[in-house]
Structures are given as structure tokens and as C-alpha cells.
Motif scaffolding. Sequence first.
Motif, PDB file in Angstrom:
ATOM      1  N   UNK A 131      31.639  10.572 181.848  1.00  0.00           N
ATOM      2  CA  UNK A 131      31.577  12.037 181.898  1.00  0.00           C
ATOM      3  C   UNK A 131      31.325  12.513 183.321  1.00  0.00           C
ATOM      4  N   UNK A 132      30.454  11.777 184.050  1.00  0.00           N
ATOM      5  CA  UNK A 132      30.193  12.163 185.437  1.00  0.00           C
ATOM      6  C   UNK A 132      31.285  11.668 186.378  1.00  0.00           C
ATOM      7  N   UNK A 133      31.892  10.505 186.047  1.00  0.00           N
ATOM      8  CA  UNK A 133      32.937   9.913 186.891  1.00  0.00           C
ATOM      9  C   UNK A 133      34.173   9.691 186.022  1.00  0.00           C
ATOM     10  N   UNK A 236      41.008  19.890 181.254  1.00  0.00           N
ATOM     11  CA  UNK A 236      40.959  18.744 182.147  1.00  0.00           C
ATOM     12  C   UNK A 236      39.530  18.567 182.646  1.00  0.00           C
ATOM     13  N   UNK A 237      39.225  17.449 183.312  1.00  0.00           N
ATOM     14  CA  UNK A 237      37.880  17.275 183.857  1.00  0.00           C
ATOM     15  C   UNK A 237      37.562  18.334 184.908  1.00  0.00           C
ATOM     16  N   UNK A 252      25.339  17.099 180.286  1.00  0.00           N
ATOM     17  CA  UNK A 252      26.459  16.148 180.326  1.00  0.00           C
ATOM     18  C   UNK A 252      27.782  16.894 180.497  1.00  0.00           C
ATOM     19  N   UNK A 253      28.553  16.577 181.544  1.00  0.00           N
ATOM     20  CA  UNK A 253      29.877  17.204 181.699  1.00  0.00           C
ATOM     21  C   UNK A 253      30.809  16.757 180.571  1.00  0.00           C
ATOM     22  N   UNK A 254      31.693  17.662 180.115  1.00  0.00           N
ATOM     23  CA  UNK A 254      32.621  17.337 179.024  1.00  0.00           C
ATOM     24  C   UNK A 254      34.054  17.615 179.454  1.00  0.00           C
ATOM     25  N   UNK A 255      34.382  18.883 179.628  1.00  0.00           N
ATOM     26  CA  UNK A 255      35.673  19.272 180.203  1.00  0.00           C
ATOM     27  C   UNK A 255      35.490  20.609 180.896  1.00  0.00           C
ATOM     28  N   UNK A 256      36.532  21.063 181.592  1.00  0.00           N
ATOM     29  CA  UNK A 256      36.348  22.240 182.441  1.00  0.00           C
ATOM     30  C   UNK A 256      35.916  23.487 181.681  1.00  0.00           C
ATOM     31  N   UNK A 257      36.411  23.711 180.462  1.00  0.00           N
ATOM     32  CA  UNK A 257      36.070  24.931 179.722  1.00  0.00           C
ATOM     33  C   UNK A 257      34.617  24.885 179.255  1.00  0.00           C
ATOM     34  N   UNK A 258      34.234  23.780 178.609  1.00  0.00           N
ATOM     35  CA  UNK A 258      32.849  23.640 178.149  1.00  0.00           C
ATOM     36  C   UNK A 258      31.902  23.634 179.341  1.00  0.00           C
TER      37      UNK A 258
END
Length: 799
Positions: A131-133, A236-237, A252-258
Amino acid sequence: MKLPMSWLAEFVDMTGISNKEYADKMTMSGSKVEEVVYLGDEIKNVVTGKILSNVPHPDSDHLVICQVDVGKDEPIQIVTGAPNAEVGRVVPVALHKSYLPGGVKITKGKLRGVPSNGMMCSHEELGLTLNEIPYGNPDGLLLMPEGTPVGVDIKTLVGLDEYVTDFEITSNRPDCLSVIGLARETAATFERELKLHEPVVKGIGGSINDELSVEVEATDLCPRYTARLVKNIKIEPSPAWMRERLHAAGVRPINNIVDITNYVMLEYGQPMHAFDYSCLKDGKIVVRRPKDGECIQTLDGENHSLDKDMLCIADGTTATAVAGVMGGYESEITEKTQTVVFESANFHGATVRITAQKLGMRTEASGRFEKGLDPRMTLDAVNRACELIEMLGAGEVVDGVIDVDATSDEHKRLPLECAKMNALLGIDLSREEIIGYLNRLGFVIEGDEVIVPFYRTDIARMCDLAEEVARMYGYDNIPTTQFGGTAAGGLSPKQSFEKNIGVYARACGFDEAQNFSFGSPKMYDSIGLPEDSEKRLSVTILNPLGEDFSIMRTTSLPSMLECLMHNLNHRNPTASLYEVATVYLPEIKDGKVNADVLPQEPHILTMGTYGRLSFFQFKGMIEKILSESGVSDVSFEPVTDNPSYHPGRCAKILTGETELGIFGTIHPVISKNYGAGKSELLAAEINLDVMFAHANTDKLYQPLPKYPASTRDIAVLCDDSIPVAHMEKAIAKAVGGILEAVSLFDVYKGDQVPEGKKSVAYSMRLRGSDRTLTDEECDNAMKKAIAALEKQFDAKLRQ
């Protein structure tokens, strides 16, 4: 609230402020810092390296030998088993004497006889996730993006070269659950400029009103609802800078919108939600209370039943989100999503909390809403989200905003009372100084009024403003002063009395016990209370831990018996315990507990013993405690109808005509209920409140007697039913002032004593305070005593 310091630096110039100074000053100004963490603290001596060559290991079929350029004069040799050690790619390299997360130390060595001077790393070995990379390889080395330089500390490239300050935010400061809120506090604390950004959205034309409508039916639970529409979404990421900031802030990163909705929530403190527009029937959003029996499947895949006390976001027909808690599964953003509705709303905090508790779903959003947010943030937050959409090229924003606003534009105003603030704080600040401190925090002064910023929902009165002045002035700068007035600490007379009772009980060999004030209704059965006894009517606990803790006790006897049995069951041969117990006696109305009136809470001295004292020794202990407490004129009368005590070995305790309590041997049936077997249990219950009311706590000095005492013994025959204590009273009254003491020393029933009679013998100690008594005076005292016993009890002097 985790605050990445690089994010804070966008809003406040942090030049020249060390992490320690920042933490200390922010804590002193009211924003408590828990800790300052360096994200890459566990990673040392790990740099980027370029793989120059890759040859098979001569003694292994899966290892390869690589020459790696790490920015030094010569390449280093590393042996690896990674399947993606591609020539020309840049990877993280842990050099000789390096450290990785978890305390892993890397040193040079040999693998199958071939020297290896370090280790090439995967993202997992650096403590990162995909998620981070997102460019990481789940099964091999972390291949860095093209153009990554070599010999560079890996922490600077993966977002770990970052300090994060962790704040403990109190529930009354929801504005500080955001980067901007903490930036305001930072700017005020360090007297630096606050640089806020006004979101700018370009748009693509069109009108949101042509494609979406919003209706708020429950304006009491949703004072403001703001929405914008974004088309041609590209899932996308997120870019590295956004992923790194979210990761540093604990999200935690998920995708650009979230990630955009989470980023805005952290930056502004305003939770947001994104709906898939295609899932909204008729292009309609309705904010309403749920219908009877309405259900929803939330994003976590769980099904939940909604009730009328909640609030939901619905389309034309069904609920699509639980307001302020979690979105619905049906409207989730997926790879197929083309058009998104961004929701930025304000919901009633108490309703959100009740809903989250009922559904068992505590989320970041609900945790913020339940503290009470400023409804004026919704517009800036949704515009910031759309600005980020355009910045990342993630979609096209339709012109226009739907903003259903039922809030007032009027600021809260409070009087500026400088004199009262100074008096409250114990300082002497000028009006100008007070205004200066308030201005630093965003308050505006108009004449003698303070205009409170909308985001400061916690400010309600003068003392709140005084607290703001105090924390900016510096709590450590406020001088120490003594309390005014003549208030003195210490125990009240009643508290001192109860404390001394414990001293006297311990002196008699009793140890203190402490028990819960609540218990089970079954305890009344254990002590044999009749079904119609008012003592069974107890205060019921609304949220008990269980049936065994469901009522407040009306008697302390069961608790004491349980303590005695605990000792007996653990093979303690003797036990003597006391408890200053509180019981709860409710008001009884029409045979029921009157719940509208608080119960009385008398304190009861409860004593219990086994294996050490006889009945009469126990009685003597009680008399001693009463005497030391200043309670005089103590007497005892038999009690035969108390179901908890033996009918022939129980007495009530009196002072004059006032009943203090009861003591005696526990009834054999009750002892059996508690499993005492053949052990004799003794107990006493004495009302301390009544004791205190009849106690004379003034201690008078009594000089040693100057004249000798004379003793006379007297033995009489009387009916077996006559209490010996009544006869003692008759003797004392008949003899008068020269009687110093009278004590029973023998009770005999048997041979030479008729049936139904008993022989009772007393010893009288006679003394004059101003002379030595003559034999004649002592003989007259004897005659008076005998005459009184004959007259009142038909007692006959034994020859």
C-alpha cells in the motif's frame, strides 16, 4: 493525532524549532504531546545500489552473485537468492553493520563459501507494505523507479525520513484532530504566521444540479450537507508524497480516490465519503431517519438493522450509508467507477455516537463527528478534495456545489471581562495583553465583546476564555498563591468518629474487610429473610455486570458471612473481621421502591468472628467498642424472632431506650446455607449513625482514687427468664453514687437450685470520692441492693 512535521511545515514556518522544543512548548500551551517519533529510526546504513552484474553461484542452483554500485569507489559483492535481481535495476542495499526494522543487524559474511558484503532488501524487510510502495514486488527485491540515484539513504526515498509528533487530543477540542487545527495551535504558541490555503477548483463546466439532487429531511441531525460531482474517474495509486503523508499519519493508503478523502479528513478534520454515482437511483440523495425494519450492508460486508434513532444517507429508495459512521457496500468505489459524488456533511454528534455503539462500528469518521464538528468546514473540505482530484489528474469536476445549510451565520459572542479573568487566574494582565493572547488564537475583539471562531465549539463562557489566556500566557508563569479564606482541611466529626471505630475494632483483634455495595437478590434467601420483608425491596442497578451484582444491598450481613466463609474454606482456624459498610434503604411506596427518591445510606459497623471468641466474649468486645466510642447507658435485650440469628443467643443493643443494632450467634440453618458446618459464627450489625448521635466524644480526666474501695458479693435466686442485665441496673440504681462498679461473676443452674430458677452472683465495688467508707455504709448498700432485687424481681438472697 499523528502529525507529520513536513505536513505541518506547509502551514507554519518551523525553522529553528527543534523537536524537543516543539513538544515541550506545545504541551505547555495545552496540546499534550505523547511522543515524537522518527519513522526511520530502526533503519541504519541502508542505501540505494545499482546491480552491475549477475552470475550464478558455483555451489548453488538458486543463489546468484551480484556486483552492486552503492556510490562508493568500488562496487561491492552481494550474494542473493532473489529471483528479480535484474542487472541495471536500483534496489535498497543494507551495507555491512546496518540495521533493519525489528533490530535485525546485517554484517558481511559468506554464503556457500562466497563472500557477501551486505544484503539487497525487499519492501517487507524495510517494514513497508504494497500500500505504501505499490511498485514493490511481493516475491522479491524492491525495484526502485527508473532514474533513482545510487548511494542515497533509502529512508529519503520511501517516506521514512520523517518526524511525527503524536498528540493526545481531549474530547473538547475536535478542531485539533486535523493538521490545520494543530497548525493554528502551533502558530499561536510560537507566534508565527499561519499560512492557510484557499482551495481552487477549475471545473469542466456543466452543472451538478442537472445530475444530482440532495434533500435533507432530518435537519436536526444533519445541519449541513455539501456535495460535488466528479466524472471520468481514474482509479490508480496515489502519488508518493500523498502515500507517505498518509502512512506517517497512521492511515493505510488504498487508491487515489479513497486516499483523497482520508487526506482531507486529516488536513481539515472533516470526514468525507465518496459514492459511486451509478449506484444512486434517480441521481438522488436523501438524508433521513431509517424506515421501519430497514437494513444496510456496510463497506465491511456486514449486514446491519437500522432504527429510528439513527440517521442514514439514502438514494431514491434504499439506504446507501450510515451517516457519520460508514458507507454502504452497494455504493463502494470500484475499478469500474466512472462518476463519484463527494459528500462533506455535518452530523449530530450524539446521534453518531449512539449509532456507532449500537452497530458496533467505531470508525475514524464517527470518532470525529461524535465530538461535535464545525459545520462550516464542509464546503472548504469538499472543494479541497476536488482540487486534489484535478491536481492528481484523477477526474473532472463538474461545476457547482450542492450545499444544504440549516446553520446560523451568527458567531458566538461573549463579554470581555478582563478583571474577572485576572481574578480567576491570579495574575495581573492588561486589557491589551489579554486581547493579544486571544487574537493569537483567532478570537476577534469588538468593543467589549469577544467573537468566538466557528471552529472553537468548546468556548461557552468567561472561564473558557480565561483558560485560553492562561495557556498562552504560560501556566508555568502563573505565580503560586495560597487559597483565600479560612477553609481548613481535615476530617469532619463524623469521619473522625468512624475512623476511631476502626481503631477500637482493630484493638479488639478484628481485621478490616471491604465488600461491594451491590449483590444478588439470592443473598436475602441465604440469610433467611421472609418473602414479605421490606429488606428485600432493593435499589436495582440499570446496567449491572450480571445477576450477582444487580442490586444495592439493604443489609451488610451476607457480605460479612461470605468473608468469614472465605477464611473458613481456606482452612483459617480463626477469623475476626469488621466492615464499616454502607447499605442502601430505598423509600417504599405502595409496596414498591420509589425510584424517584434517592435511598438513605446509613453506615453499619458489621462484625463477624469464629473460632476465637465465645458469645459472651464477643458481647464484651462490643461493649468495649461502644464504651471507647463514648456511648453510655448500654444494655441488651433478648431477640427471638430474627431469622438470621439463633433465637436463644441473640440480643438487640440499646443505649437508653434507643436501639443501636443487634448481635448474636448465626442461626444453624443459616450457617448451613453458607457451608459453615459445625463452626459457630458470631455477627453484629450496629448503626454507626445512631451511635454517633448518642456518643459523647469529650474525654474527661478522671484522677486516680485517693481512698480504698470496699467489695461486697451478693448471690440471689431468681426466675430463669430474668435478664441479668436488668438486675445489674436495679442494683446500680438502688445503691447510688458510692457504687463504682457491679459485675456478674457467676450464673448457676443445677443441683440445689429449683427447676425454672437460677443462681446469680454479683460483685459490687464501693468507693467514696471524699472519704473511706465505713462498714455500716457498705452494709446499707448491700441491704438496698437486696431490697431492690426482691421488690422488682422477687429474687431471694441465697444463704
